[in-house]
Design a protein around this motif. Sequence first.
Motif: not given
Length: 773
Positions: A70-82, A112-127
Amino acid sequence: MTDGGSGATAGPGPATPAVAPVTVDLDTCADEPIRVPGSVQPHGVLLAVSEPDLVVRQVSANLADLTGVAVPDAIGAPLADVVGAAAAQALRAHVRTFGDLRARNPVSVELPGRDHPVVADAILHRVATGGRPLLVVELEAADGPRPFSFPNTYQAVRGALERLNRAGPLEQLYDVAAQEVRTLTGFDRVMVYRFDADHNGEVVAEARRADLNGFLGLHYPASDIPAQARALYETNWVRLIADVAYTPAPLVPVVDELSGQPLDLTHAVLRSVSPVHLEYLGNMGVRASMSISLLRDGRLWGLIACHHYSGPHPVPYGVRAAAEFLGSALSLRLVARAQDRELERELAAQAEIARVLPVARDPDRGLAEALAGDDPSLLAVVPAHGLVVVADGRTVTTGDVPVDVDVDALRAWVLEQPEPVSVRTALGVSDPALAAALPDVAGLLAVRLPDDQLVVWLRHEHVRDIYWGGDPHNKAIARGEGDDVRLSPRRSFDRWREEVRGRCEPWAPEHVRAVEDLRSRLLEVIIVRNRWQMAAAHAVQLSLLPRELPTVPGWALQARYVPAAGGRVGGDWYDALELPDGRFVVAVGDVAGHGLGAAAAMGQLRNALRAYLMRCGDVREALVDLDELARRTMPEDMATVVVLVVDPLTGDATVGAAGHPRPLLLRADGDATLLPLRVDRPVGVGSGDPQVVDLHLEPGGGIVLYSDGLVDSRTTALAAGIERLMQHFDRPDPTVPVDIDEVVADCSDPDSKDDMTLLLLCRDVDLPAGARP
């Protein structure tokens, strides 16, 4: 026109309330902050993470769709927790290893996904936000060729590249590109757009579903893609809108809590699109779109626009990367092919220049006639209807030049332009006064040369029909809804015909470059011709000056002639001859102008004056006849002259002047004064009644004749120059002779553009036999 790589093509403004119903113009929509829309498209999620601690600062509201967090749980959390420990570790290792993250995208991770793990493409850049860097992580569910890699990308477009390489003309290259992109991406319609110098677009190729109507050949106005949108196309080469009817996922929080600034989504692949652009696409019946930028020297040259009508059309990151790869390769080939075509035209122009230049160097032909000759001619260098050349005092035209063209007005306009090469395509708009002086001329390409010379290519009006995808002039997009007004893009994209008038065919950049090169080479020709003319004029002038001065018993005669600085030959001359009755004549004259023309005019006037004096021996009558001759036979020339006829036995003399500086009278006591003499107007514009003065040159006295180049220069005013000359001849000791070479050297101005002549006639103190004391 096309899908919004900027997020806004028809106009970037979101819906805004108004105090009262007003009409809003598309041009007022160009300032929307499209780089910071505050939301993303929902086919992926976005996280903004601080470095190096990798703490989540902002997320898109749809975060739970891929992560289950959930969004409130993600704000301020370590990336690993999300995203999970394994995914966070993979991302940490990636950002520590590579500097240019955008060049190394994507990173394959398992969420982790909502119901099962999801393979995803992570697209990164800095700003940078508030002076500190944030890592932007965009996550899309993985699809397409796996694992994503350069070999996979290359294999996806390998066949397309081979077909592009085999394509012949530029138009065939457009067609191949449209078909290959449609095959690669699966869109219902793929169009290739080419932009003109004003950023209007034209559909030059399309591949489409069989049941769709064609857009080939339609034009779209530059206002469909505002300037800031074009800038984003140059930054992001591929832009996808998977579902035009999507509901934006807002960023939470809206602004960065530490800096108070919104997140810059310039490089975000999920960046949300302007509502105006979405409505624009909806009005066209488009359900999904994608664009691929075509660049030339880093600037937007064209677009490949993809439209889908049958529903949403998600395109996997791997396919988009392959499309970007294909777009880059196509850009190189399009640019190379366009440059080849431009080079062919430029080389053809250079070949015509090479044919004209040898003729222009021919000293036996006038420069204007050489440049505007039938074959070769500068009219073949640049496609045009007519050519006007003004050179060496001559005006020559060739081709279809209207007979009532005001060449003087054209010449004045060209000479006042700040650049040596001027281009106009719509004189009626840009220069209405000049257009009035050039009837039936819509555009010109003009070259300014030294000495007020010029070459001008003229083109007539090119009336043509342009077919637009809707009325390009209808920018009113406000739509009333009750008491409010909101922005709405145009709804009509029907074929709309516009007749374009008052403009000529545009001047191709390669032809303008060829003309610029032509100007440099003509400068060399002019220098060579000027040297030849100066040498010829100098030879003519020297041949007309007396080879030796006559010897008159009891008199001393000296003369000097000095060309202007740089060897520039003018119209000065001096003369001395004996008359049949025993008197002798001395004269100094000056024809206006320089070069061979002035030298030739000088020769005619000098010989005519000799003939008149030999016939009558009367100064006044000779001046009247010389003026009449100049008026009737030399209307373009004007000259000044001073003439003295003296009896060598008595010293009695008569002197007259037409427009010439008054002589200096030298007395036996060493005093030098200006001779009191009314000077008539110059020869060619004389009064018909010149004054002559009788005087007596006493033993030990004399007279000085000179041209204005000796007394009037850039550094010395006329009055001061005459005073300086008088000082040289005003002798405290009359027995000491004046060195006229010293006088000439002292009076010379190194920067003067005029030549100098000095003639000194002195009577000896010892009188010859029979002379009157």
